[in-house]
Design an enzyme around this catalytic site. Structure first.
Site, PDB file in Angstrom:
ATOM      1  N   SER A 136       2.890  -7.271 -15.301  1.00  0.00           N
ATOM      2  CA  SER A 136       3.616  -6.174 -15.948  1.00  0.00           C
ATOM      3  C   SER A 136       3.808  -6.409 -17.434  1.00  0.00           C
ATOM      4  CB  SER A 136       4.992  -6.007 -15.291  1.00  0.00           C
ATOM      5  OG  SER A 136       5.806  -5.116 -16.022  1.00  0.00           O
ATOM      6  N   HIS A 193       2.863   3.325 -16.098  1.00  0.00           N
ATOM      7  CA  HIS A 193       1.903   4.314 -15.616  1.00  0.00           C
ATOM      8  C   HIS A 193       2.585   5.143 -14.544  1.00  0.00           C
ATOM      9  CE1 HIS A 193       1.474   0.473 -13.568  1.00  0.00           C
ATOM     10  NE2 HIS A 193       1.055   1.109 -12.483  1.00  0.00           N
ATOM     11  N   LEU A 237       0.100  -5.830  -4.772  1.00  0.00           N
ATOM     12  CA  LEU A 237       0.937  -4.832  -5.443  1.00  0.00           C
ATOM     13  C   LEU A 237       2.337  -4.804  -4.842  1.00  0.00           C
ATOM     14  CD1 LEU A 237      -1.645  -1.876  -5.401  1.00  0.00           C
ATOM     15  CD2 LEU A 237      -1.522  -3.784  -7.005  1.00  0.00           C
ATOM     16  N   TYR A 290      13.261  -8.882 -13.211  1.00  0.00           N
ATOM     17  CA  TYR A 290      11.948  -8.388 -12.802  1.00  0.00           C
ATOM     18  C   TYR A 290      10.851  -9.002 -13.663  1.00  0.00           C
ATOM     19  CZ  TYR A 290       8.041  -5.075 -12.358  1.00  0.00           C
ATOM     20  OH  TYR A 290       6.795  -4.505 -12.186  1.00  0.00           O
ATOM     21  N   GLN A 336       9.485  -6.179  -5.195  1.00  0.00           N
ATOM     22  CA  GLN A 336      10.467  -5.272  -5.793  1.00  0.00           C
ATOM     23  C   GLN A 336       9.883  -4.698  -7.096  1.00  0.00           C
ATOM     24  OE1 GLN A 336      12.866  -3.272  -7.391  1.00  0.00           O
ATOM     25  NE2 GLN A 336      13.694  -5.100  -8.390  1.00  0.00           N
ATOM     26  N   ILE A 361       0.813  -1.221   0.000  1.00  0.00           N
ATOM     27  CA  ILE A 361       0.000   0.000   0.000  1.00  0.00           C
ATOM     28  C   ILE A 361       0.846   1.270   0.000  1.00  0.00           C
ATOM     29  CG2 ILE A 361      -0.202   0.259   2.518  1.00  0.00           C
ATOM     30  CD1 ILE A 361      -3.207   0.932   2.009  1.00  0.00           C
ATOM     31  N   GLU A 382       6.363  -5.772 -18.891  1.00  0.00           N
ATOM     32  CA  GLU A 382       7.736  -6.237 -19.060  1.00  0.00           C
ATOM     33  C   GLU A 382       7.775  -7.727 -19.404  1.00  0.00           C
ATOM     34  OE1 GLU A 382      10.747  -4.623 -18.838  1.00  0.00           O
ATOM     35  OE2 GLU A 382       9.768  -2.685 -18.650  1.00  0.00           O
TER      36      GLU A 382
END
Length: 319
Positions: A125, A179, A80, A149, A83, A9, A127
């Site tokens: 993601s 974003h 959420l 990642y 890393q 958060i 990615e």
């Protein structure tokens, strides 16, 4: 009153999501590894610090996850945490994989173990897609992760899909493209660009040091993207969605726009540093959000140029 648990958060998305859910009438609980010493600056900046309940939880510790789920008994869980930096993942690959992949697995297993009707949103993601050869990525586009990642996020995505199919969990992944917002940490290149440009406009003699500015990304506005997260858990059936603007711009365009907004010529204040290049890089990132528009009724209102101007305006007000 619905109860939501937001893991992670304290970050950009977590804070905006908390505000959205509070506005929707939710009781919101957020987690941090150590809630007693975490500052939660982003919650304070949005004026919601006192409206959110906070708990200590480590996603890498299954017992910790299970305890918090049993205590809060949430209707919805938003994962959420983990890393968040692509660049840092090359320096800390093990921590990145554990915090994202193992953390997500612990959450899924804890939800399955409790047997409650908990809906799970997982932050995936863009990615994961890697380089798509200039094509806009959609939900069926194969993954080709090009960073630790991205590997971790791809692993977590398939964990969610597996638990959804094997155990009939209501679990979704939002495959979000870039974003941004004023809540981005300084290590993110967009915030770095805006912060340095604003300091130069205020009289600083420093130079903006950047790596590869030819890379292209699909940049959106973070407060809009958390709306898509919320909408995914309001559907009758769980599914995965690409969340993007559908437009792609070079990092150089972002830089030009930031300096131009301040009445400056970017070339006079920018230095390219090849040491900032990543071992592997995605040349172009672009998403196709057609499914989100059709099924969620979600569409990005703000595009890259809007995002830059809003970030610059907020940064100027802080200086």
């Amino acid at each position: 009153m619905k109860k939501a648990l937001i893991c992670g958060i304290s970050g950009q998305d977590g804070a905006y999501l908390a505000k959205l859910l509070l506005d929707q009438g939710y009781s919101v609980c957020g987690t941090s590894r150590d809630a007693q010493i975490s500052a939660f600056h982003n919650l304070s900046r949005l004026g919601i610090r006192e409206a959110v309940k906070l708990e200590s939880m480590s996603l890498n510790d299954f017992r910790s996850v299970l305890q918090v789920l049993a205590k809060i008994e949430p209707d919805e869980v938003y994962n959420l945490a983990g890393q968040t930096s692509v660049g840092l993942s090359f320096e800390q690959p093990v921590e990145t994989l554990e915090s994202i992949a193992t953390g997500t697995l612990n959450l899924l297993e804890a939800i399955r173990f409790t047997g409650g009707k908990i809906k799970l949103y997982n932050a995936s993601s863009s990615e994961c897609f890697g380089d798509t050869g200039g094509k806009a990525a959609e939900e069926s586009t194969p993954f080709h992760p090009r960073s630790p990642y991205a590997v971790a996020k791809a692993t977590a995505f398939w964990e969610v899909a597996n638990y959804r199919e094997a155990y009939n969990l209501f679990a979704c992944s939002g495959i979000l493209f870039n974003h941004e917002s004023p809540l981005r940490p300084a290590r993110f290149v967009t915030q770095k660009i805006v912060s340095v440009a604003c300091r130069i406009a205020a009289g600083s003699s420093e130079k903006l040091q950047l790596g590869n500015i030819s890379v292209q990304r699909d940049w959106g506005w973070a407060p809009e993207y958390v709306e898509a997260m919320y909408l995914m858990l309001q559907q009758s059936e769980p599914d995965d969605y690409v969340i993007a603007t559908g437009e792609s711009h070079a990092l150089q365009e972002f830089v030009v726009q930031a300096f131009a907004t301040l009445g400056l010529d970017w070339k006079e204040h920018t230095v390219i540093d090849t040491s900032l290049y990543r071992p592997t890089e995605i040349a172009l990132g672009k998403g196709n959000p057609a499914k989100a528009k059709e099924k969620l009724g979600w569409e990005a209102k703000y595009k890259m140029h809007d995002v830059v101007q809003m970030m610059v305006k907020t940064r100027q007000e802080q200086i």
